[in-house]
Design a protein around this motif. Sequence first.
Motif, PDB file in Angstrom:
ATOM      1  N   ILE A  24     -28.642 -13.534  36.030  1.00  0.00           N
ATOM      2  CA  ILE A  24     -27.542 -14.472  35.768  1.00  0.00           C
ATOM      3  C   ILE A  24     -27.958 -15.571  34.799  1.00  0.00           C
ATOM      4  CG2 ILE A  24     -26.365 -13.997  37.944  1.00  0.00           C
ATOM      5  CD1 ILE A  24     -27.351 -16.727  38.955  1.00  0.00           C
ATOM      6  N   GLY A  25     -29.254 -15.647  34.501  1.00  0.00           N
ATOM      7  CA  GLY A  25     -29.666 -16.512  33.411  1.00  0.00           C
ATOM      8  C   GLY A  25     -29.088 -16.053  32.088  1.00  0.00           C
ATOM      9  N   LEU A  26     -28.860 -14.743  31.968  1.00  0.00           N
ATOM     10  CA  LEU A  26     -28.263 -14.184  30.754  1.00  0.00           C
ATOM     11  C   LEU A  26     -26.753 -14.062  30.865  1.00  0.00           C
ATOM     12  CD1 LEU A  26     -30.790 -11.342  29.842  1.00  0.00           C
ATOM     13  CD2 LEU A  26     -30.457 -13.502  28.656  1.00  0.00           C
ATOM     14  N   ILE A  27     -26.268 -13.459  31.952  1.00  0.00           N
ATOM     15  CA  ILE A  27     -24.829 -13.170  32.001  1.00  0.00           C
ATOM     16  C   ILE A  27     -23.998 -14.375  32.422  1.00  0.00           C
ATOM     17  CG2 ILE A  27     -25.248 -10.725  32.427  1.00  0.00           C
ATOM     18  CD1 ILE A  27     -24.480 -11.182  35.357  1.00  0.00           C
ATOM     19  N   ARG A  28     -24.635 -15.403  33.029  1.00  0.00           N
ATOM     20  CA  ARG A  28     -23.895 -16.606  33.419  1.00  0.00           C
ATOM     21  C   ARG A  28     -24.455 -17.875  32.797  1.00  0.00           C
ATOM     22  NH1 ARG A  28     -19.233 -14.365  35.264  1.00  0.00           N
ATOM     23  NH2 ARG A  28     -19.652 -12.845  36.907  1.00  0.00           N
ATOM     24  N   GLY A  29     -25.585 -17.762  32.094  1.00  0.00           N
ATOM     25  CA  GLY A  29     -26.201 -18.945  31.512  1.00  0.00           C
ATOM     26  C   GLY A  29     -26.763 -19.884  32.558  1.00  0.00           C
ATOM     27  N   TYR A  30     -27.217 -19.326  33.706  1.00  0.00           N
ATOM     28  CA  TYR A  30     -27.683 -20.157  34.812  1.00  0.00           C
ATOM     29  C   TYR A  30     -29.197 -20.058  34.934  1.00  0.00           C
ATOM     30  CZ  TYR A  30     -27.363 -22.681  39.243  1.00  0.00           C
ATOM     31  OH  TYR A  30     -27.465 -23.626  40.236  1.00  0.00           O
ATOM     32  N   GLY A  31     -29.852 -21.158  34.649  1.00  0.00           N
ATOM     33  CA  GLY A  31     -31.292 -21.245  34.757  1.00  0.00           C
ATOM     34  C   GLY A  31     -31.727 -22.647  34.395  1.00  0.00           C
ATOM     35  N   ILE A  32     -33.000 -22.922  34.545  1.00  0.00           N
ATOM     36  CA  ILE A  32     -33.537 -24.236  34.192  1.00  0.00           C
ATOM     37  C   ILE A  32     -34.745 -24.050  33.282  1.00  0.00           C
ATOM     38  CG2 ILE A  32     -32.741 -25.337  36.320  1.00  0.00           C
ATOM     39  CD1 ILE A  32     -35.729 -25.225  37.261  1.00  0.00           C
ATOM     40  N   PHE A  33     -35.065 -25.112  32.555  1.00  0.00           N
ATOM     41  CA  PHE A  33     -36.281 -25.078  31.747  1.00  0.00           C
ATOM     42  C   PHE A  33     -36.799 -26.495  31.586  1.00  0.00           C
ATOM     43  CE2 PHE A  33     -33.460 -26.539  28.491  1.00  0.00           C
ATOM     44  CZ  PHE A  33     -34.242 -27.083  27.474  1.00  0.00           C
ATOM     45  N   ASP A  34     -38.000 -26.597  31.077  1.00  0.00           N
ATOM     46  CA  ASP A  34     -38.520 -27.891  30.653  1.00  0.00           C
ATOM     47  C   ASP A  34     -39.467 -27.648  29.499  1.00  0.00           C
ATOM     48  OD1 ASP A  34     -38.922 -30.739  30.702  1.00  0.00           O
ATOM     49  OD2 ASP A  34     -38.388 -30.634  32.830  1.00  0.00           O
ATOM     50  N   PHE A  35     -39.720 -28.687  28.733  1.00  0.00           N
ATOM     51  CA  PHE A  35     -40.512 -28.549  27.525  1.00  0.00           C
ATOM     52  C   PHE A  35     -41.324 -29.808  27.323  1.00  0.00           C
ATOM     53  CE2 PHE A  35     -41.298 -28.745  22.971  1.00  0.00           C
ATOM     54  CZ  PHE A  35     -41.681 -27.440  22.683  1.00  0.00           C
ATOM     55  N   PHE A  36     -42.613 -29.635  27.041  1.00  0.00           N
ATOM     56  CA  PHE A  36     -43.467 -30.793  26.782  1.00  0.00           C
ATOM     57  C   PHE A  36     -44.501 -30.431  25.729  1.00  0.00           C
ATOM     58  CE2 PHE A  36     -44.808 -28.470  30.519  1.00  0.00           C
ATOM     59  CZ  PHE A  36     -46.160 -28.259  30.336  1.00  0.00           C
ATOM     60  N   ARG A  37     -45.283 -31.408  25.323  1.00  0.00           N
ATOM     61  CA  ARG A  37     -46.199 -31.229  24.208  1.00  0.00           C
ATOM     62  C   ARG A  37     -47.653 -31.349  24.657  1.00  0.00           C
ATOM     63  NH1 ARG A  37     -46.405 -35.240  20.869  1.00  0.00           N
ATOM     64  NH2 ARG A  37     -45.168 -36.759  22.029  1.00  0.00           N
TER      65      ARG A  37
END
Length: 273
Positions: A24-37
């Motif tokens: 459902i991360g693909l078909i519903r756009g449901y997911g989380i993420f984070d990004f750092f350096r």
Amino acid sequence: MKPYCFAKNQIISSEMAVIHPMDIGLIRGYGIFDFFRTSNYTPLFLSDYLDRFIRSAEKTRLLLKLTKDELSYIILELIQKNDLKNGGIRMLLSGGLSENHFSPAEGTLFIFCEELDFPSQEKYAKGVKLLSAEHVRAIADVKTTNYAFPVWHSSDWKNQGAEDVIYHHKGLVSESSRSNIFMIKNGEIATPDSHILHGITRKRVLEISGKVNIRPVKWEEIHTADELFMTSTTKKILPITQIDDFKIGNGKPGLETNLLIEKFKDMESKSSA
């Protein structure tokens, strides 16, 4: 993307990372993420980013099996295997394979290492333009993977010479699509208090700037601001000198903004020493 990533519960070749097409991360756009350096092989403000990622998983009801210490260990190992002296690290937790193709399920965790490009020095020297958009991001305090609106809207940015958007709704400013917003007027620094992601760079700016008023910021205030800037992991502190067709202040980055940029550089160098 760098050669090694974390997927399938282990560190593997990035080319081997896969996700089921019915997640459902693909078909519903449901997911989380984070990004750092990373800076000089040090993941900057890692504890804060991991805390936010764990909170996001809890709030979105996604199962994150690894502890904060386990995530930290994996990240440090990936930095070494990928020789990531200065770059980006992206954590992603998908929504999972759902029985009804809708409700959150057990997702898949990925951690990728990436090259990282900052805005050009010209943008820091001259400031950038934003386009106004009446919009409130869904579940704004969670870094979800749903960026459908700004991705769709971004097709207009380049043609209009814009860096990004600035969201407002019912007369109040919230944020940009990937950044927090700060305003300076008559010596007061203010930043919106609602419908925002609580950015880690925003948190650092609150620390180095002294007193900041975290409050509702009216859309009409932006038009008369002396200075305006945005903060994010990939932009650090970036001056905003134009919104749509009107200039902010005198149309140049302000003294207070430039002072904060230097203070942030100092903080970052001490954190990566």
